[in-house]
Structure formats: structure tokens, C-alpha cells
Design a protein around this motif. Structure first.
Motif, PDB file in Angstrom:
ATOM      1  N   ASP A  62       0.820  -1.213   0.000  1.00 20.73           N
ATOM      2  CA  ASP A  62       0.000   0.000   0.000  1.00 20.73           C
ATOM      3  C   ASP A  62       0.855   1.266   0.000  1.00 20.73           C
ATOM      4  OD1 ASP A  62      -2.667  -1.304   2.151  1.00 20.73           O
ATOM      5  OD2 ASP A  62      -2.338  -1.455  -0.015  1.00 20.73           O
ATOM      6  N   SER A  63       2.004   1.185   0.644  1.00 18.02           N
ATOM      7  CA  SER A  63       2.866   2.363   0.779  1.00 18.02           C
ATOM      8  C   SER A  63       3.473   2.812  -0.546  1.00 18.02           C
ATOM      9  CB  SER A  63       3.981   2.083   1.788  1.00 18.02           C
ATOM     10  OG  SER A  63       4.751   0.961   1.373  1.00 18.02           O
ATOM     11  N   VAL A  64       3.445   1.949  -1.567  1.00 16.71           N
ATOM     12  CA  VAL A  64       4.069   2.308  -2.847  1.00 16.71           C
ATOM     13  C   VAL A  64       3.094   2.312  -4.016  1.00 16.71           C
ATOM     14  CG1 VAL A  64       6.245   1.343  -2.013  1.00 16.71           C
ATOM     15  CG2 VAL A  64       4.813  -0.024  -3.545  1.00 16.71           C
ATOM     16  N   LYS A  65       1.855   1.916  -3.779  1.00 15.17           N
ATOM     17  CA  LYS A  65       0.865   1.880  -4.860  1.00 15.17           C
ATOM     18  C   LYS A  65       0.711   3.255  -5.494  1.00 15.17           C
ATOM     19  CE  LYS A  65      -2.049  -2.003  -3.470  1.00 15.17           C
ATOM     20  NZ  LYS A  65      -3.342  -2.410  -2.848  1.00 15.17           N
ATOM     21  N   GLY A  66       0.680   3.273  -6.820  1.00 22.39           N
ATOM     22  CA  GLY A  66       0.557   4.538  -7.535  1.00 22.39           C
ATOM     23  C   GLY A  66       1.873   5.250  -7.764  1.00 22.39           C
ATOM     24  N   ARG A  67       2.934   4.789  -7.089  1.00 18.45           N
ATOM     25  CA  ARG A  67       4.250   5.424  -7.253  1.00 18.45           C
ATOM     26  C   ARG A  67       5.257   4.481  -7.899  1.00 18.45           C
ATOM     27  NH1 ARG A  67       7.176   6.899  -2.906  1.00 18.45           N
ATOM     28  NH2 ARG A  67       6.332   5.282  -1.527  1.00 18.45           N
ATOM     29  N   PHE A  68       5.168   3.202  -7.581  1.00 18.92           N
ATOM     30  CA  PHE A  68       6.123   2.215  -8.092  1.00 18.92           C
ATOM     31  C   PHE A  68       5.440   1.338  -9.136  1.00 18.92           C
ATOM     32  CE2 PHE A  68       9.035   1.786  -4.071  1.00 18.92           C
ATOM     33  CZ  PHE A  68       9.165   3.166  -4.048  1.00 18.92           C
ATOM     34  N   THR A  69       6.213   0.926 -10.126  1.00 17.36           N
ATOM     35  CA  THR A  69       5.718   0.011 -11.159  1.00 17.36           C
ATOM     36  C   THR A  69       6.756  -1.068 -11.406  1.00 17.36           C
ATOM     37  OG1 THR A  69       4.507   1.819 -12.232  1.00 17.36           O
ATOM     38  CG2 THR A  69       4.856  -0.201 -13.507  1.00 17.36           C
ATOM     39  N   ASP A  73      11.392  -7.979 -18.466  1.00 23.52           N
ATOM     40  CA  ASP A  73      11.793  -8.161 -19.858  1.00 23.52           C
ATOM     41  C   ASP A  73      12.395  -9.554 -19.958  1.00 23.52           C
ATOM     42  OD1 ASP A  73      13.104  -8.217 -22.328  1.00 23.52           O
ATOM     43  OD2 ASP A  73      13.573  -6.079 -22.262  1.00 23.52           O
ATOM     44  N   ASN A  74      11.608 -10.484 -20.477  1.00 27.04           N
ATOM     45  CA  ASN A  74      12.081 -11.866 -20.538  1.00 27.04           C
ATOM     46  C   ASN A  74      13.302 -12.008 -21.447  1.00 27.04           C
ATOM     47  OD1 ASN A  74      10.224 -12.918 -18.745  1.00 27.04           O
ATOM     48  ND2 ASN A  74       8.716 -13.369 -20.326  1.00 27.04           N
ATOM     49  N   ALA A  75      13.349 -11.223 -22.496  1.00 28.19           N
ATOM     50  CA  ALA A  75      14.486 -11.313 -23.419  1.00 28.19           C
ATOM     51  C   ALA A  75      15.793 -10.950 -22.720  1.00 28.19           C
ATOM     52  CB  ALA A  75      14.255 -10.419 -24.622  1.00 28.19           C
ATOM     53  N   LYS A  76      15.712 -10.033 -21.760  1.00 24.61           N
ATOM     54  CA  LYS A  76      16.902  -9.603 -21.028  1.00 24.61           C
ATOM     55  C   LYS A  76      17.020 -10.326 -19.689  1.00 24.61           C
ATOM     56  CE  LYS A  76      17.156  -5.012 -23.130  1.00 24.61           C
ATOM     57  NZ  LYS A  76      17.195  -3.548 -22.899  1.00 24.61           N
ATOM     58  N   ASN A  77      16.039 -11.175 -19.378  1.00 21.91           N
ATOM     59  CA  ASN A  77      16.041 -11.897 -18.100  1.00 21.91           C
ATOM     60  C   ASN A  77      16.178 -10.917 -16.925  1.00 21.91           C
ATOM     61  OD1 ASN A  77      15.556 -14.597 -17.455  1.00 21.91           O
ATOM     62  ND2 ASN A  77      17.686 -14.981 -16.900  1.00 21.91           N
ATOM     63  N   THR A  78      15.437  -9.851 -17.008  1.00 23.45           N
ATOM     64  CA  THR A  78      15.574  -8.753 -16.041  1.00 23.45           C
ATOM     65  C   THR A  78      14.197  -8.259 -15.606  1.00 23.45           C
ATOM     66  OG1 THR A  78      17.673  -8.050 -17.017  1.00 23.45           O
ATOM     67  CG2 THR A  78      16.502  -6.431 -15.679  1.00 23.45           C
ATOM     68  N   VAL A  79      14.101  -7.944 -14.325  1.00 24.90           N
ATOM     69  CA  VAL A  79      12.908  -7.328 -13.749  1.00 24.90           C
ATOM     70  C   VAL A  79      13.279  -5.918 -13.319  1.00 24.90           C
ATOM     71  CG1 VAL A  79      11.290  -7.395 -11.807  1.00 24.90           C
ATOM     72  CG2 VAL A  79      11.866  -9.496 -13.047  1.00 24.90           C
ATOM     73  N   TYR A  80      12.346  -5.001 -13.541  1.00 26.62           N
ATOM     74  CA  TYR A  80      12.589  -3.600 -13.207  1.00 26.62           C
ATOM     75  C   TYR A  80      11.599  -3.123 -12.148  1.00 26.62           C
ATOM     76  CZ  TYR A  80      15.036  -3.848 -17.674  1.00 26.62           C
ATOM     77  OH  TYR A  80      15.876  -4.205 -18.693  1.00 26.62           O
ATOM     78  N   LEU A  81      12.030  -2.165 -11.363  1.00 29.50           N
ATOM     79  CA  LEU A  81      11.140  -1.487 -10.427  1.00 29.50           C
ATOM     80  C   LEU A  81      11.298   0.009 -10.659  1.00 29.50           C
ATOM     81  CD1 LEU A  81       9.126  -1.956  -8.071  1.00 29.50           C
ATOM     82  CD2 LEU A  81      11.034  -1.470  -6.520  1.00 29.50           C
ATOM     83  N   GLN A  82      10.315   0.595 -11.318  1.00 29.22           N
ATOM     84  CA  GLN A  82      10.314   2.027 -11.548  1.00 29.22           C
ATOM     85  C   GLN A  82       9.721   2.704 -10.320  1.00 29.22           C
ATOM     86  OE1 GLN A  82      11.457   3.920 -14.263  1.00 29.22           O
ATOM     87  NE2 GLN A  82      10.979   5.669 -12.934  1.00 29.22           N
ATOM     88  N   MET A  83      10.481   3.590  -9.715  1.00 30.21           N
ATOM     89  CA  MET A  83      10.058   4.244  -8.479  1.00 30.21           C
ATOM     90  C   MET A  83       9.950   5.740  -8.732  1.00 30.21           C
ATOM     91  SD  MET A  83      12.314   2.127  -5.675  1.00 30.21           S
ATOM     92  CE  MET A  83      13.813   3.014  -6.048  1.00 30.21           C
TER      93      MET A  83
END
Length: 125
Positions: A62-69, A73-83
Motif C-alpha cells: 500500500d505504501s508504494v501503490k501509484g508510485r512504483f511500477t 523483460d524476458n528477453a533480457k532476463n531482467t525485472v525492473y522497479l520504476q520508483m
């Protein structure tokens, strides 16, 4: 064995943005959920967000909803956290970890099966 490496942390002013990356090696992310949790030394573990293996399911504290996404990217085998719209309360170390399923209660209660060494985020003016 899955290995995870976080990057992208740093110093940012309140209201600013950072994008954290969680790069996987040793195995594909096609079959595991990835979660981000944060924890300062001596403080409690806090689940932040997770994404399912397919990418179809995401959850947020709840503390990050609306701010973090969270995204992957499966091709890059990478997960991102946009803050975005960071505030000083977001200051701490951030870790990514692998889980069997994506669920906020799961990532909030467990550091996962494999996790990285973390990346530090400091929000300060």
C-alpha cells in the motif's frame, strides 16, 4: 542455480525517480515470480512489489501503490522497479528475490529462495 543482481540505486531528491534493475543469470525467469523487498539494517523486512512468472500478475505494498511500477523483460532476463515520487521514507536497501508465486503476503513474510546483495536507495534533499 539462479543468481540475481540488483542495480540502479542511488541518491535522489524527494519527488525524484529511480529505476532499479534485477538481472538474473544461471536460470530463466520464465518459471519464477520475482519480488522486491526492502530492509534497513536492524529493521523489519518489508515486501514492496512482485511480478508473476508470466508477468500477468503484479502486486504492491500500500505504501508504494501509484508510485512504483514493476515490469519484466524476458528477453533480457531482467525485472525492473520504476520508483516515482520518492520520499525520505523510501530510503533503505532494496533486494530482489525469487518466489514460487507472486503475492504481497508472500514477499512480505519471506526473503524468497534466492536473492541478490541489494542496492541502496537514499532519498534526501
Amino acid at each position: 542455480q539462479l543468481q540475481l543482481v540488483e542495480s540502479g540505486g542511488g541518491l535522489v531528491q524527494p519527488g525524484g525517480s529511480l529505476r532499479l534493475s534485477c538481472e538474473a543469470s544461471g536460470s530463466t525467469l520464465d518459471y519464477v515470480a520475482i519480488g522486491w523487498f526492502r530492509q534497513a539494517p536492524g529493521k523489519e523486512h518489508e515486501g514492496v512489489s512482485c511480478i508473476s512468472s508470466s508477468g500477468a500478475r503484479t502486486e504492491y505494498a500500500d505504501s508504494v501503490k501509484g508510485r512504483f511500477t514493476i515490469s519484466k523483460d524476458n528477453a533480457k532476463n531482467t525485472v525492473y522497479l520504476q520508483m516515482n515520487n520518492l520520499n525520505p521514507e523510501d530510503t533503505t536497501d532494496y533486494y530482489c528475490a525469487s518466489y514460487g508465486v507472486c503475492g504481497w503476503s508472500v514477499i512480505n513474510q519471506s526473503p524468497g529462495t534466492y536473492w541478490g546483495r541489494g542496492t541502496q536507495v537514499t532519498v534526501s534533499s
